[in-house]
Scaffold this active site. Sequence first.
Site, PDB file in Angstrom:
ATOM      1  N   HIS A 130       0.807  -1.222   0.000  1.00 58.12           N
ATOM      2  CA  HIS A 130       0.000   0.000   0.000  1.00 58.12           C
ATOM      3  C   HIS A 130       0.838   1.269   0.000  1.00 58.12           C
ATOM      4  O   HIS A 130       0.321   2.351  -0.257  1.00 58.12           O
ATOM      5  CB  HIS A 130      -0.999  -0.003   1.171  1.00 58.12           C
ATOM      6  CG  HIS A 130      -0.394   0.230   2.521  1.00 58.12           C
ATOM      7  ND1 HIS A 130      -0.139  -0.782   3.416  1.00 58.12           N
ATOM      8  CD2 HIS A 130      -0.010   1.368   3.142  1.00 58.12           C
ATOM      9  CE1 HIS A 130       0.377  -0.280   4.519  1.00 58.12           C
ATOM     10  NE2 HIS A 130       0.466   1.031   4.391  1.00 58.12           N
ATOM     11  N   ASP A 160       0.323  -7.746   1.511  1.00 60.24           N
ATOM     12  CA  ASP A 160       0.605  -6.312   1.596  1.00 60.24           C
ATOM     13  C   ASP A 160       2.110  -6.047   1.615  1.00 60.24           C
ATOM     14  O   ASP A 160       2.596  -5.206   2.372  1.00 60.24           O
ATOM     15  CB  ASP A 160      -0.069  -5.679   2.808  1.00 60.24           C
ATOM     16  CG  ASP A 160      -0.137  -4.150   2.690  1.00 60.24           C
ATOM     17  OD1 ASP A 160       0.079  -3.641   1.571  1.00 60.24           O
ATOM     18  OD2 ASP A 160      -0.374  -3.476   3.704  1.00 60.24           O
ATOM     19  N   GLY A 238       3.158   6.613   8.149  1.00 57.93           N
ATOM     20  CA  GLY A 238       4.519   6.836   7.668  1.00 57.93           C
ATOM     21  C   GLY A 238       5.460   5.723   8.087  1.00 57.93           C
ATOM     22  O   GLY A 238       6.520   5.527   7.493  1.00 57.93           O
ATOM     23  N   ASN A 239       5.087   4.959   9.140  1.00 57.71           N
ATOM     24  CA  ASN A 239       5.880   3.804   9.558  1.00 57.71           C
ATOM     25  C   ASN A 239       5.671   2.599   8.643  1.00 57.71           C
ATOM     26  O   ASN A 239       6.416   1.618   8.722  1.00 57.71           O
ATOM     27  CB  ASN A 239       5.521   3.380  10.986  1.00 57.71           C
ATOM     28  CG  ASN A 239       6.337   4.091  12.046  1.00 57.71           C
ATOM     29  OD1 ASN A 239       5.819   4.932  12.776  1.00 57.71           O
ATOM     30  ND2 ASN A 239       7.627   3.767  12.131  1.00 57.71           N
ATOM     31  N   SER A 240       4.626   2.628   7.809  1.00 58.61           N
ATOM     32  CA  SER A 240       4.336   1.490   6.937  1.00 58.61           C
ATOM     33  C   SER A 240       5.551   1.081   6.127  1.00 58.61           C
ATOM     34  O   SER A 240       6.188   1.905   5.477  1.00 58.61           O
ATOM     35  CB  SER A 240       3.201   1.844   5.974  1.00 58.61           C
ATOM     36  OG  SER A 240       1.961   1.730   6.582  1.00 58.61           O
ATOM     37  N   LEU A 295      -2.934 -26.222  -0.173  1.00 57.54           N
ATOM     38  CA  LEU A 295      -3.422 -27.522   0.278  1.00 57.54           C
ATOM     39  C   LEU A 295      -4.728 -27.883  -0.414  1.00 57.54           C
ATOM     40  O   LEU A 295      -5.027 -29.038  -0.649  1.00 57.54           O
ATOM     41  CB  LEU A 295      -3.650 -27.504   1.795  1.00 57.54           C
ATOM     42  CG  LEU A 295      -2.481 -27.847   2.711  1.00 57.54           C
ATOM     43  CD1 LEU A 295      -2.863 -27.592   4.157  1.00 57.54           C
ATOM     44  CD2 LEU A 295      -2.056 -29.293   2.525  1.00 57.54           C
ATOM     45  N   GLY A 296      -5.522 -26.853  -0.710  1.00 59.03           N
ATOM     46  CA  GLY A 296      -6.815 -27.095  -1.344  1.00 59.03           C
ATOM     47  C   GLY A 296      -7.858 -27.596  -0.370  1.00 59.03           C
ATOM     48  O   GLY A 296      -8.630 -28.519  -0.676  1.00 59.03           O
ATOM     49  N   VAL A 297      -7.904 -26.985   0.830  1.00 59.75           N
ATOM     50  CA  VAL A 297      -8.876 -27.391   1.846  1.00 59.75           C
ATOM     51  C   VAL A 297      -9.664 -26.185   2.356  1.00 59.75           C
ATOM     52  O   VAL A 297      -9.165 -25.066   2.354  1.00 59.75           O
ATOM     53  CB  VAL A 297      -8.180 -28.071   3.056  1.00 59.75           C
ATOM     54  CG1 VAL A 297      -7.593 -29.407   2.661  1.00 59.75           C
ATOM     55  CG2 VAL A 297      -7.114 -27.168   3.647  1.00 59.75           C
ATOM     56  N   ILE A 299     -11.095 -24.642   5.636  1.00 60.37           N
ATOM     57  CA  ILE A 299     -10.688 -24.858   7.022  1.00 60.37           C
ATOM     58  C   ILE A 299     -11.411 -23.931   7.987  1.00 60.37           C
ATOM     59  O   ILE A 299     -11.918 -22.874   7.605  1.00 60.37           O
ATOM     60  CB  ILE A 299      -9.168 -24.658   7.186  1.00 60.37           C
ATOM     61  CG1 ILE A 299      -8.758 -23.245   6.747  1.00 60.37           C
ATOM     62  CG2 ILE A 299      -8.395 -25.723   6.435  1.00 60.37           C
ATOM     63  CD1 ILE A 299      -7.301 -22.924   7.001  1.00 60.37           C
TER      64      ILE A 299
END
Length: 492
Positions: A130, A160, A238-240, A295-297, A299
């Site tokens: 971002h 992100d 600003g810390n991002s 994994l295709g689960v 959950i």
Amino acid sequence: MNNQLKSYAIIALMSSGVTLGAYSLFNLGNSSGFSDAPSAFTTSVSNQNVPGNPGEFTYAAEKTTPAVVHIKTKMETRQRQQQFSSPFDDFFGFGDPFGGGGRRQQQQPQEASGSGVIISADGYIVTNNHVVAEASEVTVILNDKREYKAKVISTDPSSDLAVIQIKETNLPFLTFGDSDALRVGEWVLAVGNPFNLESTVTAGIVSAKGRQNIIDRDSPDVNPLESFIQTDAAVNPGNSGGALVNLKGELIGINTAIYSRTGQFAGYSFAVPVSIVKKVSGDLIKYGNVQRGFLGVQISEVNAKLADEKDLKTSAGVYVGGFSENSAAKDAGIKINDVIVKIDGVETKSSAKLMEIVSRKRPGEAIQVTVNRDGATKEFKVTLKNKDGNTEIVKGDNSPESAKSEFLGAKFASLTPAEMKKFGVSSGVKIAEVLPDGRLEMYGLAKGSVITKINDKVINSPKEAVEALESRKGRIKLEGVDVDGSRFIYVL
């Protein structure tokens, strides 16, 4: 962290003003693979003891600040040319305030700032998606005040995270620490540039790990990966993209979000753990996108209510409620009502932990999955698949196998064998992105469509597509397959 908190989680990035002018990205070359330069990927985690007394932060601060950069971005707003007037234009914000159809409206570029962490001596920098998303210009200011234009290597909205690069050598960089070994109550430092205040260091403790449901995701294409480190180190807009480090000065997270009702720090901040940062940044540099194994689960976390409803023989773990098409877990023998309790020997008491571990793997890699089935422990070797249900590496839109056409206003990417089979073609390129106000947007050709021929010439790669467009004379004939499978022919 419950879902109510999510509505108060604010991305730690704010616009810092508006400036006149128009800007474009600087092309710094096609660096998208690892070089021989020293980096966090080739430098081992140290086993040294922390110098000084417990609670002494000067060593970590002095080691970290030279490798944390200030990032400034400019985002150019889109222009819109009104061809026809409509009674709905004003309602949707498209109307001409002067009442004249066909008048071009233009807003000025916006300016914002964030932070980043140098991870290699030759200028690779990891930050938040971002911070640089939709930026038309990215400027990096080093700790010694040197300024550079940066190239965005690639981004990953799901975590992100993003990687950018500046053209410089012999830069200081941070080493990757071990976020798995991080303990609740351990001292950490947050280093960044809040409110445009450069090289700011704050201290706090790890107050929780594996936090989920922190950030709202607006895009349906984004598959959020959240397993945040929660700290009480002061983090502000600003810390991002800045560093979260341990007392050895090792990177253990990238500061990403704050919990706040006001947009400013209110006691909690959240960082992407370095276990995810290392995998994502490495993939973005090498492949142009993140190679995610699935994994295709379907959950959900086991709790007392679910354990009672499903008559489970365990009260902790991740419940398997269903499978996706071509599921890797199902192929390996895992069944509905199994409870995943470990992956590669690491306990998975939460969905966040399970997803974090799996996210470190690429398609084709195998993991050892331990499940509780009716009270008995069973082991399964699962070979992870990609989103298309196979084990191929999928090149990203910013990989060497991609190209951009200014003429059409689009980015092209190579087709995978699975995509060729899906569209019933043996050649062609995929439209990876449709750029604002370009010809393809005007004609309504969507992202994900396939161009098979340009001026009756078969196209086999993004490079061929761009070369055919650059050497054009007169009209351009495009043939291909739309996202819905229908064939098209356009003459531009």
